[in-house]
Design a protein around this motif. Structure first.
Motif, PDB file in Angstrom:
ATOM      1  N   PRO A  49       0.820  -1.212   0.000  1.00  0.00           N
ATOM      2  CA  PRO A  49       0.000   0.000   0.000  1.00  0.00           C
ATOM      3  C   PRO A  49       0.851   1.257   0.000  1.00  0.00           C
ATOM      4  O   PRO A  49       1.981   1.263   0.496  1.00  0.00           O
ATOM      5  CB  PRO A  49      -0.796  -0.111   1.302  1.00  0.00           C
ATOM      6  N   VAL A  50       0.309   2.312  -0.558  1.00  0.00           N
ATOM      7  CA  VAL A  50       0.979   3.607  -0.558  1.00  0.00           C
ATOM      8  C   VAL A  50       0.875   4.227   0.829  1.00  0.00           C
ATOM      9  O   VAL A  50       1.776   4.922   1.278  1.00  0.00           O
ATOM     10  CB  VAL A  50       0.330   4.544  -1.611  1.00  0.00           C
ATOM     11  N   GLN A  51      -0.225   3.935   1.522  1.00  0.00           N
ATOM     12  CA  GLN A  51      -0.479   4.535   2.829  1.00  0.00           C
ATOM     13  C   GLN A  51      -1.216   3.520   3.706  1.00  0.00           C
ATOM     14  O   GLN A  51      -2.061   2.769   3.205  1.00  0.00           O
ATOM     15  CB  GLN A  51      -1.338   5.784   2.659  1.00  0.00           C
ATOM     16  N   ARG A  52      -0.899   3.506   4.981  1.00  0.00           N
ATOM     17  CA  ARG A  52      -1.626   2.706   5.971  1.00  0.00           C
ATOM     18  C   ARG A  52      -2.286   3.659   6.944  1.00  0.00           C
ATOM     19  O   ARG A  52      -1.633   4.571   7.450  1.00  0.00           O
ATOM     20  CB  ARG A  52      -0.687   1.779   6.727  1.00  0.00           C
ATOM     21  N   ILE A  53      -3.564   3.435   7.194  1.00  0.00           N
ATOM     22  CA  ILE A  53      -4.320   4.318   8.075  1.00  0.00           C
ATOM     23  C   ILE A  53      -4.900   3.486   9.216  1.00  0.00           C
ATOM     24  O   ILE A  53      -5.841   2.724   9.003  1.00  0.00           O
ATOM     25  CB  ILE A  53      -5.451   5.032   7.301  1.00  0.00           C
ATOM     26  N   PRO A  54      -4.336   3.591  10.414  1.00  0.00           N
ATOM     27  CA  PRO A  54      -4.904   2.848  11.544  1.00  0.00           C
ATOM     28  C   PRO A  54      -6.330   3.332  11.821  1.00  0.00           C
ATOM     29  O   PRO A  54      -6.581   4.535  11.891  1.00  0.00           O
ATOM     30  CB  PRO A  54      -3.985   3.188  12.715  1.00  0.00           C
TER      31      PRO A  54
END
Length: 88
Positions: free
Chosen positions: A19-24
């Motif tokens: 992924p380009v970004q991980r968002i908790p």
């Protein structure tokens, strides 16, 4: 993947790459058995027959899962991607 219905992969990796970004989003207390029941209950909604790149895709599925597990949606900028792409 790619319209093949509900799939599983290791956290942080997919057939499409990292992924380009991980968002908790949070922590759930839903058990694995209850989650599997949920997945079975929505399997037809996210099947190859119902897949639509713009209106019923992996982000829509992720949103449904997040709502089930955490009672909150994924960030709107993700679910709005098709609308934004079509407006450019």
């Amino acid at each position: 993947f790619y319209g093949g219905g509900i799939q599983a992969s290791s956290p942080g990796a997919t057939q499409a790459g990292n992924p380009v970004q991980r968002i908790p989003l949070g922590l759930t207390y839903i058990t694995q058995d209850v989650f599997h029941d949920f997945l079975r209950s929505v399997a037809e909604q996210y099947s190859p027959r119902t897949y639509n790149l713009l209106t019923n895709n992996c982000n829509n599925f992720s949103n449904a899962v997040s709502n089930f597990l955490l009672d909150r949606a994924i960030p709107k900028h993700i679910t709005d991607l098709p609308r934004v792409a079509l407006s450019t």
